[in-house]
Scaffold this active site. Structure first.
Site, mmCIF file in Angstrom:
data_model
loop_
_atom_site.group_PDB
_atom_site.id
_atom_site.type_symbol
_atom_site.label_atom_id
_atom_site.label_comp_id
_atom_site.label_asym_id
_atom_site.label_seq_id
_atom_site.Cartn_x
_atom_site.Cartn_y
_atom_site.Cartn_z
ATOM 1 N N PHE A 22 -26.150 -34.769 6.216
ATOM 2 C CA PHE A 22 -27.436 -34.546 5.561
ATOM 3 C C PHE A 22 -27.800 -33.066 5.701
ATOM 4 C CE2 PHE A 22 -32.054 -34.801 4.814
ATOM 5 C CZ PHE A 22 -31.963 -35.212 3.505
ATOM 6 N N ASP A 23 -28.818 -32.613 4.962
ATOM 7 C CA ASP A 23 -29.098 -31.164 4.912
ATOM 8 C C ASP A 23 -29.408 -30.542 6.267
ATOM 9 O OD1 ASP A 23 -31.606 -32.346 5.042
ATOM 10 O OD2 ASP A 23 -32.438 -31.322 3.309
ATOM 11 N N TYR A 63 -45.944 -36.913 32.747
ATOM 12 C CA TYR A 63 -44.969 -35.892 32.333
ATOM 13 C C TYR A 63 -43.541 -36.351 32.636
ATOM 14 C CZ TYR A 63 -42.947 -31.299 31.513
ATOM 15 O OH TYR A 63 -42.207 -30.263 31.008
ATOM 16 N N LYS A 78 -36.721 -43.326 10.459
ATOM 17 C CA LYS A 78 -36.225 -44.228 9.412
ATOM 18 C C LYS A 78 -36.178 -45.651 9.977
ATOM 19 C CE LYS A 78 -34.755 -40.069 7.883
ATOM 20 N NZ LYS A 78 -35.008 -38.819 8.625
ATOM 21 N N ASP A 120 -24.279 -40.339 12.903
ATOM 22 C CA ASP A 120 -25.656 -40.054 12.499
ATOM 23 C C ASP A 120 -26.251 -41.410 12.101
ATOM 24 O OD1 ASP A 120 -28.008 -39.666 11.087
ATOM 25 O OD2 ASP A 120 -27.359 -37.787 10.186
ATOM 26 N N ALA A 175 -29.348 -42.568 11.485
ATOM 27 C CA ALA A 175 -30.709 -42.639 10.934
ATOM 28 C C ALA A 175 -30.992 -43.999 10.293
ATOM 29 C CB ALA A 175 -30.932 -41.520 9.925
ATOM 30 N N HIS A 179 -34.664 -25.726 -0.339
ATOM 31 C CA HIS A 179 -35.461 -26.638 -1.175
ATOM 32 C C HIS A 179 -36.881 -26.846 -0.643
ATOM 33 C CE1 HIS A 179 -33.266 -28.908 1.835
ATOM 34 N NE2 HIS A 179 -34.197 -29.832 1.801
HETATM 35 N N1 F0G Z 1 -29.785 -37.502 9.277
HETATM 36 C C1 F0G Z 1 -30.059 -38.145 8.139
HETATM 37 C C2 F0G Z 1 -29.029 -39.029 7.519
HETATM 38 C C3 F0G Z 1 -31.312 -37.983 7.556
HETATM 39 O O1 F0G Z 1 -31.570 -38.627 6.414
HETATM 40 C C4 F0G Z 1 -32.270 -37.138 8.163
HETATM 41 C C5 F0G Z 1 -33.583 -36.941 7.585
HETATM 42 C C6 F0G Z 1 -31.929 -36.506 9.359
HETATM 43 C C7 F0G Z 1 -30.677 -36.717 9.879
HETATM 44 C C8 F0G Z 1 -32.899 -35.594 10.074
HETATM 45 O O2 F0G Z 1 -33.894 -36.324 10.676
HETATM 46 O O3 F0G Z 1 -36.035 -35.642 9.547
HETATM 47 O O4 F0G Z 1 -36.042 -36.790 11.752
HETATM 48 O O5 F0G Z 1 -35.288 -34.459 11.578
HETATM 49 N N2 F0G Z 1 -33.864 -37.276 6.426
HETATM 50 C C9 F0G Z 1 -35.168 -37.205 5.793
HETATM 51 C C10 F0G Z 1 -35.017 -37.612 4.369
HETATM 52 C C11 F0G Z 1 -35.872 -35.922 5.968
HETATM 53 O O6 F0G Z 1 -35.977 -37.435 3.602
HETATM 54 O O7 F0G Z 1 -33.975 -38.135 3.983
HETATM 55 P P1 F0G Z 1 -35.399 -35.767 10.895
#
Ligand code: F0G
Length: 459
Positions: free
Chosen positions: A124-125, A72, A258, A215, A217, A450
């Site tokens: 991102f969304d 843990y 990613k 960010d 990713a 979406h």
């Molecule tokens: N930032 C970016 C640029 C992303 O593309 C994503 C996720 C996230 C943050 C959030 O990360 O999914 O691990 O919580 N993108 C995926 C996509 C979902 O399909 O582009 P997460």
């Protein structure tokens, strides 16, 4: 036509896929309310919904999974990840999180107050929604070239520095708890940000006392684009470029699903000790103890290995080459995509492909449905379904500038013949594009609509 690079791996385990017949596809679409998120994965032949968590792990990652320490607190696996995170990113503090949006949630919970603004090139969304969920206002300040799919700009993910300065002037630096930049810019075509631009952004944020978060990713793909395209970086390794990039920032959020090539995981890094204390408390409440952050020990191990595999330049060259190949083959079929090809995905210009469908009838959604109907391929709409929203002051619907269908390529998963099948399917759709119709909503949730919205076709 770009040459398809031979995969720098061979296959020793397979997962079967099957193409269901046209009638079954039609039934699946109807049942899903014409939302591809609601279609069963086993009914999809080629799944390009996302490159997130869908990649193939290596034998080294699977071996590391068996070494997972499930203690843990203070697990060996945490310290292995810590060594990798410090080596690659160089921030003073970090916590694991179960994925990127969890890291965003914790950062926003600690820093964003109602009415405050968070600028970026493009959020991102999930980042957008996490800022809004705390009463904040996300702001996208990418360069104008990003909105013209035809312009061949080498760093189309760049932030517009003049827009950023004017924005800070307008809302006041005290109302900006932190500023961001997304590398690569997923919402705008997977386009990279140059080191020159990152330096300029960092300068503007820091001269206004605004903490700067990346960010990250798809940071490795972004760093490889810098090596390929930016003067002065051809002889630097991707890892050296990453060091230079993260040294400019005060912290980062990262979806490890990613460029760390894992099925689950995320990171939140920072240099500020007071913020780190707050983050740990929030993490314990939402995710878990700071040495596991909502992940199993085995997940931390896979991430520690995957972080290095994501930086491998032979792999990155294959990865970007595969994307460029798919984009070129789709263009050959007469379907325009955002130029130049991005890192992780090909973005089809749905508005140009289906010019007879207006924005309020969702051309990107229509193209995504057609791609499933024709070839059981799944992509994701990045257009009005995802981003159209009522203006906070006037209540009028604001439509996004682009209507796209994104085909994201899972890492190390599909081969050239899969890419050819996708391009050939799109070529068939192109011949009957004029008969494709739009959609209207029959159900929409409040946030991130979406994912769960339902539709009916307009005839
Ligand atoms: N930032 C970016 C640029 C992303 O593309 C994503 C996720 C996230 C943050 C959030 O990360 O999914 O691990 O919580 N993108 C995926 C996509 C979902 O399909 O582009 P997460």
């Amino acid at each position: 036509m770009p040459v398809y690079p031979p995969e720098p791996f061979r296959i020793k385990e397979v997962e079967s896929i099957r193409l269901i017949p046209p009638k079954a596809r039609e039934a699946a679409l109807k049942e899903a309310g014409y939302n591809l998120f609601a279609v069963k994965a086993e009914d999809i032949y080629i799944d390009l919904l996302t490159d997130s968590g869908t990649g193939a792990m290596s034998q080294e990652q699977w071996a590391a999974i068996l070494r997972g320490d499930e203690s843990y607190a203070g697990a060996r696996s945490f310290y292995r990840l810590k060594t990798a995170v410090e080596d690659i990113f160089g921030f003073k503090y970090f916590v694991p999180a179960h994925q990127g949006r969890a890291a965003e949630n914790i950062l926003c919970a600690c820093l964003v107050k109602p009415g405050q603004y968070v600028p970026s090139n493009m959020h991102f969304d999930t980042t957008d929604a996490n800022i809004r969920a705390r009463g904040g206002r996300p702001e996208n300040l990418v360069i104008d070239e990003a909105f013209d799919p035809t312009i061949l700009h080498p760093f189309k993910g760049n932030m517009d520095n003049a827009k950023l300065k004017a924005f800070i002037e307008k809302v006041g630096a005290v109302n900006i708890p932190f500023g961001m930049v997304t590398v690569t810019n997923n919402a705008g075509g997977g386009q990279p940000v140059s080191m020159e631009n990152l330096k300029a952004i960092a300068d503007v944020y820091h001269s206004n006392n605004i903490p700067f978060f990346i960010d990250a990713a798809r940071y490795a793909e972004n760093c490889f684009f810098i090596q390929l395209r930016e003067p002065g970086y051809a002889h630097k390794s991707v890892k050296e470029i990453a060091h230079e990039m993260f040294a400019l920032a005060d912290g980062m959020t990262m979806s490890a699903k990613k460029d760390a090539i894992v099925n689950i995981g995320g990171l939140l890094c920072m240099n500020e000790g007071i913020l780190f204390e707050k983050v740990k408390n929030e993490l314990i409440l939402r995710e878990g103890f700071p040495t596991y952050g909502g992940l199993a020990g085995r997940d931390l191990e896979a991430m520690a290995v995957g972080l290095y595999e994501g930086l491998d330049e032979t792999y990155l060259s294959y990865r970007l080459g595969q994307t460029a190949y798919l984009a070129a083959r789709i263009n050959e079929a007469g379907i325009p995509t955002i130029q130049p090809a991005g890192g992780h995905a090909v973005y089809l210009d749905a508005a140009a492909t289906l010019p007879h469908i207006p924005q309020q009838e969702f051309p990107g959604q229509a193209l995504s449905v057609e791609l499933f109907r024709e070839g059981a391929i799944r992509g994701v709409e990045i257009g009005s379904v995802m981003f159209a929203h009522p203006d906070l002051e006037t209540g009028q619907v604001v439509y996004p500038k682009l209507e796209l269908l994104r085909l994201a390529i899972p890492r190390r998963t599909y081969t050239q013949s899969h890419m050819d099948y996708v391009a050939d399917t799109l070529a068939h759709i192109k011949t009957r594009a004029a008969n494709v119709h739009g959609f209207r909503f029959t159900y929409t949730p409040e946030l991130l609509r979406h994912f769960t919205a339902r539709f009916e076709p307009l005839k």
